[in-house]
Design an enzyme around this catalytic site. Sequence first.
Site, PDB file in Angstrom:
ATOM      1  N   ASN A 209       0.844  -1.198   0.000  1.00 50.12           N
ATOM      2  CA  ASN A 209       0.000   0.000   0.000  1.00 50.12           C
ATOM      3  C   ASN A 209       0.876   1.243   0.000  1.00 50.12           C
ATOM      4  O   ASN A 209       2.097   1.142  -0.020  1.00 50.12           O
ATOM      5  CB  ASN A 209      -0.956  -0.031   1.203  1.00 50.12           C
ATOM      6  CG  ASN A 209      -0.200  -0.117   2.506  1.00 50.12           C
ATOM      7  OD1 ASN A 209       0.566   0.766   2.857  1.00 50.12           O
ATOM      8  ND2 ASN A 209      -0.388  -1.227   3.224  1.00 50.12           N
ATOM      9  N   LYS A 289       8.338 -17.361 -10.926  1.00 57.30           N
ATOM     10  CA  LYS A 289       7.666 -16.174 -11.458  1.00 57.30           C
ATOM     11  C   LYS A 289       6.458 -16.594 -12.298  1.00 57.30           C
ATOM     12  O   LYS A 289       6.568 -17.484 -13.155  1.00 57.30           O
ATOM     13  CB  LYS A 289       8.662 -15.372 -12.318  1.00 57.30           C
ATOM     14  CG  LYS A 289       8.099 -14.052 -12.747  1.00 57.30           C
ATOM     15  CD  LYS A 289       9.069 -13.301 -13.640  1.00 57.30           C
ATOM     16  CE  LYS A 289       8.308 -12.175 -14.308  1.00 57.30           C
ATOM     17  NZ  LYS A 289       8.881 -11.794 -15.575  1.00 57.30           N
ATOM     18  N   PHE A 323      -4.073   3.458  14.743  1.00 59.27           N
ATOM     19  CA  PHE A 323      -4.306   4.459  13.702  1.00 59.27           C
ATOM     20  C   PHE A 323      -5.414   3.943  12.809  1.00 59.27           C
ATOM     21  O   PHE A 323      -5.579   2.725  12.667  1.00 59.27           O
ATOM     22  CB  PHE A 323      -3.035   4.669  12.866  1.00 59.27           C
ATOM     23  CG  PHE A 323      -2.131   5.711  13.436  1.00 59.27           C
ATOM     24  CD1 PHE A 323      -1.371   5.440  14.556  1.00 59.27           C
ATOM     25  CD2 PHE A 323      -2.047   6.974  12.864  1.00 59.27           C
ATOM     26  CE1 PHE A 323      -0.545   6.409  15.111  1.00 59.27           C
ATOM     27  CE2 PHE A 323      -1.221   7.945  13.391  1.00 59.27           C
ATOM     28  CZ  PHE A 323      -0.465   7.663  14.518  1.00 59.27           C
ATOM     29  N   LYS A 337     -13.538   0.694  15.754  1.00 59.91           N
ATOM     30  CA  LYS A 337     -12.224   0.036  15.779  1.00 59.91           C
ATOM     31  C   LYS A 337     -11.614   0.098  17.172  1.00 59.91           C
ATOM     32  O   LYS A 337     -11.034  -0.871  17.658  1.00 59.91           O
ATOM     33  CB  LYS A 337     -11.261   0.706  14.797  1.00 59.91           C
ATOM     34  CG  LYS A 337     -11.376   0.147  13.412  1.00 59.91           C
ATOM     35  CD  LYS A 337     -10.435   0.819  12.434  1.00 59.91           C
ATOM     36  CE  LYS A 337     -10.961   0.560  11.028  1.00 59.91           C
ATOM     37  NZ  LYS A 337     -10.312   1.376  10.024  1.00 59.91           N
ATOM     38  N   LYS A 341     -10.802  -3.337  19.166  1.00 63.89           N
ATOM     39  CA  LYS A 341      -9.396  -3.693  19.389  1.00 63.89           C
ATOM     40  C   LYS A 341      -8.932  -3.328  20.797  1.00 63.89           C
ATOM     41  O   LYS A 341      -7.736  -3.421  21.091  1.00 63.89           O
ATOM     42  CB  LYS A 341      -8.512  -3.025  18.326  1.00 63.89           C
ATOM     43  CG  LYS A 341      -8.919  -3.404  16.894  1.00 63.89           C
ATOM     44  CD  LYS A 341      -7.909  -2.984  15.845  1.00 63.89           C
ATOM     45  CE  LYS A 341      -8.453  -3.232  14.443  1.00 63.89           C
ATOM     46  NZ  LYS A 341      -7.450  -3.146  13.395  1.00 63.89           N
TER      47      LYS A 341
END
Length: 399
Positions: A209, A289, A323, A337, A341
């Site tokens: 990401n 690959k 975060f 969240k 958590k």
Amino acid sequence: MLQGKFVVLGVTGSIAAYKAVELVRLLKKKGANVQVVMTRSATEFVTPLTFQVLSGNPVITDMFEKPVRWEVEHVSLADKADLFVVAPATANIIAKMAAGIADDMLTASILATRAKVLVVPAMNVHMYCNPITQENISYLKEKGFSVMEPEEGFLACGYLGKGRFPEPDKIMEVIERLVGNSNDLKNKRILITAGPTREPIDPVRFISNRSSGKMGYALAEAAVERGGEVILISGPTCLPQPAGLFKYIAVETAQDMKEQVLKFFPWSDVVIKAAAVADYKPKCYSERKIKKKDSEMVLELTKNPDILKELGEKKDKQLLVGFAAETDEIKENALEKLRQKNLDLIVVNDVTAEGAGFEVDTNIVKIIYKDGSMEELPKMTKKDLAHVILDRIVQILRS
Ligand code: CTP
């Protein structure tokens, strides 16, 4: 906090030199003993007399002038200083500091000091963005110097861009933090994760990401500045390793990150999970690959472990900070969240807002606490934000 502290202010030859006059006034107002050292080119912009009157001390401009007292002046300055501030700092002085050059009073004293050094760059946007200046700044940071981010706006040279000297009030905040607060995380063990994870598909491809790691690295630097014992567990980034860490651990996949985080979890008092962990990974890794075919290709994904959720289940003494990157229903999603958590606070950014989120140096966030209250913060640099987050953590630890 600054009462009786000995601050050496190095003024160099930038048009912003006149703004350092206000900085002297603010430092004196807070009770600091200020010794100004000017480079020769700085004296072309502002006269030493101005600084002398405001600081109440003779200004040093020449390494070989007759000293007032008999002592090796650059060594005595270096030893006496609680803090060195180079403001404004030109590209030239930054390059000299990075190279270890000591050809005038300011550079010689900086090379000889063991005090913290704060560098406040101010220059033309192209000089600031020049890869040589950027590399010099990264190198100084790596060696433990604190470097403030210049502001964006109209510059004296007529350009619009990054390079403006920050407001003296803002510089004072950083100075007070470096001198005053610098030990409020002493004896605290802080585990920080940063950057993206990489989930390999085959030997040459992976899923990842856009996380740059900047927020987590800024947190690690800030926690070290405040006396914390810091372990940084980082996915792949292009950033230099911050100075003064207790341990730096490079990882690649979410699974690697989980193993390292769990290993050091019992050691830690605070865990800050700034990493952007990939939620999914390829179900099968191909040792060879994968060759292209004419047909479409389907990649099957499987879930990665949610590291923070596991920590929330295991937590005893630890303070847990998460975060969240959200695009809509920001408060509701983040609060959900936090509860799922078992976090103490969650820092949430709207990644669609300009100046927030991935790859940039600034962030715009909201902090949401266990009791459901929310604090909205203005746009600020990731380093400033790191200190605000640590301020809140210190408050919770003390309560
Ligand atoms: N996190 C984690 N392990 C994961 C995913 C996320 O430890 N596998 C942590 C991140 O480091 C961050 C927090 O959980 O501190 C929130 O991450 P985010 O990706 O926004 O939330 P998710 O729970 O993954 O939910 P979603 O992607 O659906 O928004």
